[in-house]
Design a protein around this motif. Sequence first.
Motif, PDB file in Angstrom:
ATOM      1  N   PRO A 199       0.841  -1.203   0.000  1.00  0.00           N
ATOM      2  CA  PRO A 199       0.000   0.000   0.000  1.00  0.00           C
ATOM      3  C   PRO A 199       0.872   1.248   0.000  1.00  0.00           C
ATOM      4  CG  PRO A 199      -0.198  -1.213   2.072  1.00  0.00           C
ATOM      5  CD  PRO A 199       0.670  -2.029   1.189  1.00  0.00           C
ATOM      6  N   ALA A 200       0.551   2.202  -0.849  1.00  0.00           N
ATOM      7  CA  ALA A 200       1.366   3.410  -0.954  1.00  0.00           C
ATOM      8  C   ALA A 200       1.029   4.360   0.181  1.00  0.00           C
ATOM      9  CB  ALA A 200       1.108   4.086  -2.294  1.00  0.00           C
ATOM     10  N   ALA A 201       2.007   5.102   0.620  1.00  0.00           N
ATOM     11  CA  ALA A 201       1.778   6.033   1.717  1.00  0.00           C
ATOM     12  C   ALA A 201       2.031   7.478   1.292  1.00  0.00           C
ATOM     13  CB  ALA A 201       2.671   5.674   2.896  1.00  0.00           C
ATOM     14  N   ASN A 202       3.132   7.684   0.587  1.00  0.00           N
ATOM     15  CA  ASN A 202       3.559   9.050   0.286  1.00  0.00           C
ATOM     16  C   ASN A 202       3.022   9.557  -1.027  1.00  0.00           C
ATOM     17  OD1 ASN A 202       5.109  10.434   2.178  1.00  0.00           O
ATOM     18  ND2 ASN A 202       6.693   8.854   1.982  1.00  0.00           N
ATOM     19  N   PHE A 203       1.718   9.743  -1.111  1.00  0.00           N
ATOM     20  CA  PHE A 203       1.188  10.195  -2.381  1.00  0.00           C
ATOM     21  C   PHE A 203       0.026  11.148  -2.138  1.00  0.00           C
ATOM     22  CE2 PHE A 203      -1.544   6.748  -1.159  1.00  0.00           C
ATOM     23  CZ  PHE A 203      -2.793   7.204  -1.498  1.00  0.00           C
ATOM     24  N   GLN A 204      -0.350  11.846  -3.197  1.00  0.00           N
ATOM     25  CA  GLN A 204      -1.554  12.672  -3.188  1.00  0.00           C
ATOM     26  C   GLN A 204      -2.284  12.416  -4.491  1.00  0.00           C
ATOM     27  OE1 GLN A 204      -1.323  16.943  -2.745  1.00  0.00           O
ATOM     28  NE2 GLN A 204       0.248  16.654  -1.187  1.00  0.00           N
ATOM     29  N   VAL A 205      -3.597  12.360  -4.415  1.00  0.00           N
ATOM     30  CA  VAL A 205      -4.380  12.246  -5.644  1.00  0.00           C
ATOM     31  C   VAL A 205      -4.891  13.637  -5.984  1.00  0.00           C
ATOM     32  CG1 VAL A 205      -6.350  11.166  -6.763  1.00  0.00           C
ATOM     33  CG2 VAL A 205      -5.060   9.908  -5.050  1.00  0.00           C
ATOM     34  N   ARG A 206      -4.741  14.031  -7.238  1.00  0.00           N
ATOM     35  CA  ARG A 206      -5.257  15.319  -7.691  1.00  0.00           C
ATOM     36  C   ARG A 206      -6.363  15.050  -8.700  1.00  0.00           C
ATOM     37  NH1 ARG A 206      -1.689  20.014  -8.439  1.00  0.00           N
ATOM     38  NH2 ARG A 206      -0.699  20.335  -6.423  1.00  0.00           N
ATOM     39  N   GLN A 207      -7.580  15.423  -8.353  1.00  0.00           N
ATOM     40  CA  GLN A 207      -8.684  15.245  -9.289  1.00  0.00           C
ATOM     41  C   GLN A 207      -8.696  16.409 -10.269  1.00  0.00           C
ATOM     42  OE1 GLN A 207     -12.574  15.091  -7.522  1.00  0.00           O
ATOM     43  NE2 GLN A 207     -13.358  13.782  -9.147  1.00  0.00           N
ATOM     44  N   GLY A 208      -8.983  16.110 -11.557  1.00  0.00           N
ATOM     45  CA  GLY A 208      -9.024  17.165 -12.565  1.00  0.00           C
ATOM     46  C   GLY A 208      -7.654  17.471 -13.140  1.00  0.00           C
ATOM     47  N   TRP A 209      -6.686  16.621 -12.869  1.00  0.00           N
ATOM     48  CA  TRP A 209      -5.343  16.795 -13.411  1.00  0.00           C
ATOM     49  C   TRP A 209      -4.908  15.501 -14.070  1.00  0.00           C
ATOM     50  CZ3 TRP A 209      -1.930  21.115 -12.560  1.00  0.00           C
ATOM     51  CH2 TRP A 209      -2.513  22.164 -11.819  1.00  0.00           C
ATOM     52  N   LEU A 210      -3.970  15.613 -15.014  1.00  0.00           N
ATOM     53  CA  LEU A 210      -3.431  14.435 -15.684  1.00  0.00           C
ATOM     54  C   LEU A 210      -1.915  14.488 -15.666  1.00  0.00           C
ATOM     55  CD1 LEU A 210      -5.401  13.729 -18.968  1.00  0.00           C
ATOM     56  CD2 LEU A 210      -5.276  12.341 -16.915  1.00  0.00           C
ATOM     57  N   GLU A 211      -1.306  13.328 -15.521  1.00  0.00           N
ATOM     58  CA  GLU A 211       0.149  13.270 -15.625  1.00  0.00           C
ATOM     59  C   GLU A 211       0.518  12.992 -17.081  1.00  0.00           C
ATOM     60  OE1 GLU A 211       1.988  10.352 -13.124  1.00  0.00           O
ATOM     61  OE2 GLU A 211       3.988  10.780 -13.906  1.00  0.00           O
ATOM     62  N   LYS A 212       1.435  13.790 -17.616  1.00  0.00           N
ATOM     63  CA  LYS A 212       1.879  13.589 -18.994  1.00  0.00           C
ATOM     64  C   LYS A 212       3.085  12.645 -18.999  1.00  0.00           C
ATOM     65  CE  LYS A 212      -0.156  15.921 -21.462  1.00  0.00           C
ATOM     66  NZ  LYS A 212      -1.508  15.559 -21.938  1.00  0.00           N
ATOM     67  N   ALA A 213       3.549  12.341 -20.200  1.00  0.00           N
ATOM     68  CA  ALA A 213       4.723  11.471 -20.309  1.00  0.00           C
ATOM     69  C   ALA A 213       5.955  12.185 -19.748  1.00  0.00           C
ATOM     70  CB  ALA A 213       4.946  11.104 -21.765  1.00  0.00           C
ATOM     71  N   ASN A 214       6.894  11.421 -19.194  1.00  0.00           N
ATOM     72  CA  ASN A 214       8.106  12.048 -18.652  1.00  0.00           C
ATOM     73  C   ASN A 214       9.263  11.994 -19.649  1.00  0.00           C
ATOM     74  OD1 ASN A 214       8.890   9.405 -18.535  1.00  0.00           O
ATOM     75  ND2 ASN A 214       9.675   9.493 -16.454  1.00  0.00           N
ATOM     76  N   VAL A 215       8.927  11.921 -20.939  1.00  0.00           N
ATOM     77  CA  VAL A 215       9.970  11.830 -21.970  1.00  0.00           C
ATOM     78  C   VAL A 215      10.666  13.189 -22.102  1.00  0.00           C
ATOM     79  CG1 VAL A 215      10.411  11.374 -24.394  1.00  0.00           C
ATOM     80  CG2 VAL A 215       8.625  10.118 -23.213  1.00  0.00           C
TER      81      VAL A 215
END
Lengths: 256, 260
Positions: A199-215
Amino acid sequence: MLRGLYLSATGMVVQELRQDVITNNLANASTGGFKSETATIQSFPEMLLQRLEKGRATPVGCFSPGVMVDRIHTNYAPGPLEETGRPTDLALLDNAAGTPPAFFAVQAGATEAYTRSGSFQVDAGGFLVTPAGYPVQGQYGAVYVGTTNFKVDSSGQVLVNGQVVDQLRIVTFDGPTLPLLQRQGDNLFTAPQGVQPLPAANFQVRQGWLEKANVNVAREMVDMLAVLRTYEANQKAIQAADQTLGKSVNEVGSLR
Amino acid sequence: MIGALWRGASGMQAQQLQVDSLANDLANVNTTGYKQGRAEFTDLVYRPVQEGGMPVDRPQAPAAAPALGAGVKVAAIEKDFSQGALVSTGDPLHLAIQGEGFFAVYGPGGEWFLTRDGNFHRDGDGYLVNAGGYFLEVPFTLPAEAEKITITGEGTVTATINGETQVLGEINLYNVPNPAGLEAVGDNLYRETAASGTAVAGRPGTAGLGTIRSGYLEAANVDLATTMTRMILAQRAYELNARSVRVADEMWGLANNLRR
């Protein structure tokens, strides 16, 4: 001399593989939650060459018979976030730098898969699903969000009409098991047998946002040029070896 | 290397679809009730690398066989059903939905559609019809002598007939579980599909449905600045992939020229 030929050939093969990895990164520069890859190269184990002289073997020195792709390393660094304002778009934010990334768990057929791409939809039954139709997992299986507006708070709790109905299943992998994750396409990762998510602990969920590619496009372009030139250099080395071979075959011992 | 060519080509193809979708958004920037699309990309399958002709005694067995991705595809072009700007027209029969929901309209052949385009008017028989002649699904007609028609936020239609104010009926809104699954059929109309789920009627302003604004039309929700930015990004991504195709081609040329 023949060894030299083969050695340069392994070099060409490896650069080809690197180019394959780079083109895949560039092709996925717009893919949400995509993690770029790098092919790491290592030489084959060295071997000791010996010469036979007067019936005795004397060592010449070490020699490597070429290079090969060691691993294809995934760069799990977070990608930039983009605000979309859509309630079904979720992004994961890893709080502490250097911690293993968190993933959304989704049910892909019989197996559980993990994704960083939070571009979800609500399906005809009111469940949160990925674009490929795989249900996003909560604590009690598929997450039902219904047809009304739903909220996801930063800890991953799903609220429908102000009532907490579920908590998203957000997992991570400890450092040594992270590189074992396998890619499945459709922006999914799976864990091999025996590797259990935590189970992950150190995270936050952001609603209405998207993560893009890290290229990192500039880096990929530079790598691509390096690949091309290394490939060319290996080609030249093969041609030189071939010319030498040609000389010894056709010119040594010819009487003119 | 041929693989690199295909990967680059898959990237070019995906970006081309993205530009097509953006161009359609730009073309419909003045279309009432138009909803912009959003291309969703996913990576393709990965296959393990098989290194043919390599020494078999690898130093150590790798934890997981390295795998090469096969490129990218557009998984879906999803409609973005966010609210468009409301434009005042002053005509009480021009309706806009503030919030979620759709109007239901019947075609002349009895087919049934959902729409956000509330550009209605009264036809010769007193029916409320949209620009394409499709009938708004309401259980009443507007008599020719009806004057001062008002439509409340909850969809109640009242009119003054022969000096007497009468409630004519109500306009219902519809919602589906998954609007992204609706099939766009052109003419600002959407058709219900298995993916969208069954449309459920409700009074405006209840059960998550938006309210009706009479005298307004909903403009397209295309944001020009965002669309142009995406267009620039798509063009550069296309160029990148074209570049990788060119490099792969050069490498192929080098291999071909090994033997001069």
